[in-house]
Design a protein around this motif. Sequence first.
Motif, short mmCIF file in Angstrom:
data_model
loop_
_atom_site.label_atom_id
_atom_site.label_comp_id
_atom_site.label_asym_id
_atom_site.label_seq_id
_atom_site.Cartn_x
_atom_site.Cartn_y
_atom_site.Cartn_z
N HIS A 101 -1.10 2.02 25.67
CA HIS A 101 -2.07 1.96 24.57
C HIS A 101 -3.29 1.11 24.90
N GLN B 62 -5.32 6.08 27.79
CA GLN B 62 -6.29 6.35 26.73
C GLN B 62 -7.51 7.10 27.27
N ASP C 90 -10.64 -6.05 12.25
CA ASP C 90 -9.96 -6.20 13.54
C ASP C 90 -8.68 -7.00 13.39
N ARG C 91 -7.79 -6.87 14.36
CA ARG C 91 -6.80 -7.91 14.57
C ARG C 91 -7.59 -9.09 15.12
N LYS D 33 -11.80 -8.31 20.83
CA LYS D 33 -12.47 -7.48 19.82
C LYS D 33 -13.96 -7.82 19.65
N THR E 168 -6.91 -9.44 10.75
CA THR E 168 -5.46 -9.63 10.58
C THR E 168 -5.00 -10.77 11.48
N MET F 51 -6.72 -12.16 6.86
CA MET F 51 -5.48 -11.65 6.25
C MET F 51 -5.37 -10.15 6.46
N PHE G 261 -4.47 -6.29 4.94
CA PHE G 261 -4.63 -5.58 3.67
C PHE G 261 -3.86 -4.28 3.70
N MET H 268 -8.07 -0.97 2.74
CA MET H 268 -8.86 -0.67 3.95
C MET H 268 -9.75 0.54 3.69
N ASP I 276 -11.36 -2.42 24.93
CA ASP I 276 -10.37 -1.93 23.97
C ASP I 276 -9.81 -0.62 24.52
N GLY I 277 -8.48 -0.45 24.44
CA GLY I 277 -7.87 0.78 24.94
C GLY I 277 -8.52 1.98 24.29
N MET I 278 -8.47 2.04 22.97
CA MET I 278 -9.13 3.10 22.23
C MET I 278 -10.00 2.48 21.14
N ASN I 279 -9.37 1.90 20.13
CA ASN I 279 -9.92 1.35 18.89
C ASN I 279 -9.83 2.42 17.80
N LEU I 280 -8.96 2.15 16.86
CA LEU I 280 -8.72 3.11 15.78
C LEU I 280 -9.60 2.85 14.56
N GLU J 64 -11.04 5.48 11.80
CA GLU J 64 -10.68 5.39 10.37
C GLU J 64 -11.94 5.38 9.51
#
Length: 472
Positions: free
Chosen positions: A168, A199, A277-278, A283, A313, A353, A355, A360, A377-381, A385
């Motif tokens: 990933h 990826q 982001d995490r 990131k 997060t 935090m 969510f 989101m 970043d491998g991909m970044n979702l 989204e």
Amino acid sequence: MAEQTALEPVDFVVVANRLPVDRKSDADGNSVWRTSPGGLVTALEPVMQEHHGAWVGWHGATDEPLDPFEYSGYQLVPVPLSAQEVEEYYEGFSNGTLWPLYHDVVAKPEYHREWWDSYVEVNQRFAEAAAAVAAHGATVWVQDYQLQLVPQMLRALREDLRIGFFLHIPFPPVELFQQLPWRRQIIEGLLGADLIGFQTAGGAQNFTRIARQRLRLDTHRESITLPSGRTCRAAAYPISIDARGFETLAQSQPIQQRARELRHELGDPEVIFLGVDRLDYTKGIYHRLRAYGELVAEGVVDPAKCAFLQVATPSRERVDEYKRLRDEIDMLVGRINGDFGGIGRPPITYMHMSFPREEMAAMYTAADVCVVTPLRDGMNLVCKEYIACRSNNDGALILSEFAGAAGELRQAYMINPYDVNGMKQGMVLAMNDTVQNKRRRMRALRRQVFTHDIDTWADSFLKDLANVPSNE
Ligand code: ADQ
């Protein structure tokens, strides 16, 4: 509800560091398992149910052996980890060695022999658990950098299996990978698979090149020939999201309403910038907020008219590098808000935090500009989204050229996160571009994401794995 079962052999097995469930307490204080949110689970659950498969993974608590149990139409096989193994195999070798090394050494990888020993031991345990549940000739799909030795270990135990592996995160260039004292073992571990998915094509090429140079193996395009005569394929399968699921959620009345409320809560600004982001040093959160802070300081962005919403997060909070990052971001946000905020008008609204998916989707719906600036970043979702939620073809995506997603999402406003001025120009352009330009870009982005969703990803990988000539 979880129901304990004896292990029965199955013909489809997923092996991942974590099980796809979290333990929660219900209203009566009983502990229950709930599906953890995430694309991988969404993609694989139908396949798991169809085959009545098994998912092998750690359940999240230390020093607690658990029996396999039935969940949502498939089996869960918990792999126990001790507190010391979590420290050495997971926080240590996985997240203190491999994670920074594979992300272009944006933080310094640490090499400790005891972390490696623990990684080997835990990988062996996962391989044995998978071997115990796989029926004769079963397909086993191993996931991610925590388990790179599993394919070879599993093949040594069970020659009859069809083994796939998906990474990933990025696979680094040879020049960086060869720092790793255990580079040969990792390559050999992965080569136990019949098909290795990356990826991006670049990741697959990096791997093929290192197999050729380090192990002196014959390679031809995507295929690597092993001394035994068996071939292993290394190819790109860019991961994606449940685009329709996100779109449907975002279009629902409660989420549309919540998006309007969010805008109001932010002070009804003309432009909302969003970062999601995490909290991870890969990131580029610091770089992006710094660029935004400069725009505010220079008066190019007026905090009375623009708001930056950054949510992060909590992640890997016991690893030192992550503690440091958290402090740095806290300080930067505090400084920008202290210097340039008005009462009830901080330039940056920052929340450390997690969510629910609904919130989101509301954020993605409210945001005029989504800012995705990873250093690698491998991909970044997140960017996918955001796109899925823009059914009006409005909004603008700023995307780092160092995200795997950059290869597919060519119509984003591309930036180099190391170039502060370039990033500032990107933000200004994305904010001020014409409605027509934004629509044209967003339409193209949506076409890509909707024609390449998470189902396409899982289907194409599994189809190719099924087509690998059988070992029998
Ligand atoms: P991650 O590094 O976790 O994944 P990413 O792909 O961006 O990165 O996924 C993050 C996920 O977490 C998204 O689904 C996002 O919605 C969610 N998320 C982020 N912040 C959140 C918050 N505050 N509250 C709730 N949810 C939040 C790794 C690799 C990536 C690769 C994925 C999948 O590092 O490059 O894309 O795996 O392969």
